[in-house]
Design an enzyme around this catalytic site. Structure first.
Site, short mmCIF file in Angstrom:
data_model
loop_
_atom_site.label_atom_id
_atom_site.label_comp_id
_atom_site.label_asym_id
_atom_site.label_seq_id
_atom_site.Cartn_x
_atom_site.Cartn_y
_atom_site.Cartn_z
N SER A 1 0.83 -1.19 0.00
CA SER A 1 0.00 0.00 0.00
C SER A 1 0.88 1.26 0.00
O SER A 1 1.67 1.46 -0.91
CB SER A 1 -0.94 -0.05 1.21
OG SER A 1 -1.92 0.95 1.15
N HIS B 1 -2.56 -1.48 -4.39
CA HIS B 1 -4.02 -1.57 -4.53
C HIS B 1 -4.60 -0.16 -4.51
O HIS B 1 -3.92 0.82 -4.22
CB HIS B 1 -4.63 -2.42 -3.40
CG HIS B 1 -4.45 -1.86 -2.02
ND1 HIS B 1 -4.94 -2.47 -0.90
CD2 HIS B 1 -3.82 -0.73 -1.57
CE1 HIS B 1 -4.64 -1.77 0.18
NE2 HIS B 1 -3.96 -0.71 -0.21
#
Length: 206
Positions: free
Chosen positions: A97, A122
């Site tokens: 992330s 993501h």
């Protein structure tokens, strides 16, 4: 880790020096754990200190992070991108992330991974933000802000990997994990650290 100390002998006798101070002297810093205001503020202070001390010497940033705050992570990203000091990043566990975004602040030829490390990218999410009780207009505003932030992150990944926004958007729809080899192929990393280059990279002689 933070309580570990190294014993040095000086003119004053034996001294116990925090190991983080020893690493900082050698221009090595760490982002371990969640990306949040505490970890990022501390890291930014270390980076700015080293930049002001000598902006020609390399810095090595070791990352093992599941991600966290977008705003705090972007602050670190921006600082690294503005620095003149060459920053090399080594993923020691996972850069997920916002951890992956901070990794991408380093130039492509300065992003390294240990053999068993991984990267995850993501789309961003609300996280712990509660939208219950909000009016429709307020929810729409939240969604617009989330979309704007996500576009920023996707554009960073695309720019720093050489992929198109469309290619990145397709991958970031889900939690996409990359092994070291897969990350190199996608453009997230440059090389795997092995016995042939471990001393050169981690020793800061690159």
């Amino acid at each position: 880790m933070h309580n570990s100390k190294i014993i040095f002998e000086s003119v004053r006798g034996l001294e116990a020096v925090p190991i983080d101070d020893v690493f900082l002297r050698d221009r090595k810093v760490f982002l371990v754990g969640e990306v949040n205001d505490e970890s990022c503020n501390g890291l930014i202070k270390q980076l700015v200190y080293m930049e002001s001390e000598d902006n020609t010497k390399p810095i090595i940033l070791f990352i093992d992070s599941p991600g966290g705050s977008v705003s705090d992570g972007l602050a670190v990203y921006d600082v690294i991108r503005l620095m003149k000091s060459p920053v090399t990043c080594v993923v020691t566990g996972i850069a997920a992330s916002m951890g992956s975004i901070i990794l991408l602040a380093c130039d492509k030829d300065k992003r390294f991974m240990l053999p068993s490390s991984r990267i995850m990218i993501h789309d961003c999410s609300f996280g712990n933000r509660q939208i219950g009780g909000l009016k429709p207009f307020e929810i729409e505003e939240e969604l617009n802000q989330l979309k704007h932030t996500n576009e920023r992150l996707v554009s960073i990944i695309a720019e720093r990997t050489g992929k198109t926004v469309e290619e990145v958007s397709e991958v970031t729809k889900y939690d996409s994990y990359f092994s070291a080899e897969e990350a190199i192929k996608f453009g997230l990393a440059s090389a795997v650290i092995d016995t042939s280059n471990f001393g050169t990279i981690v020793g800061g002689k690159n």
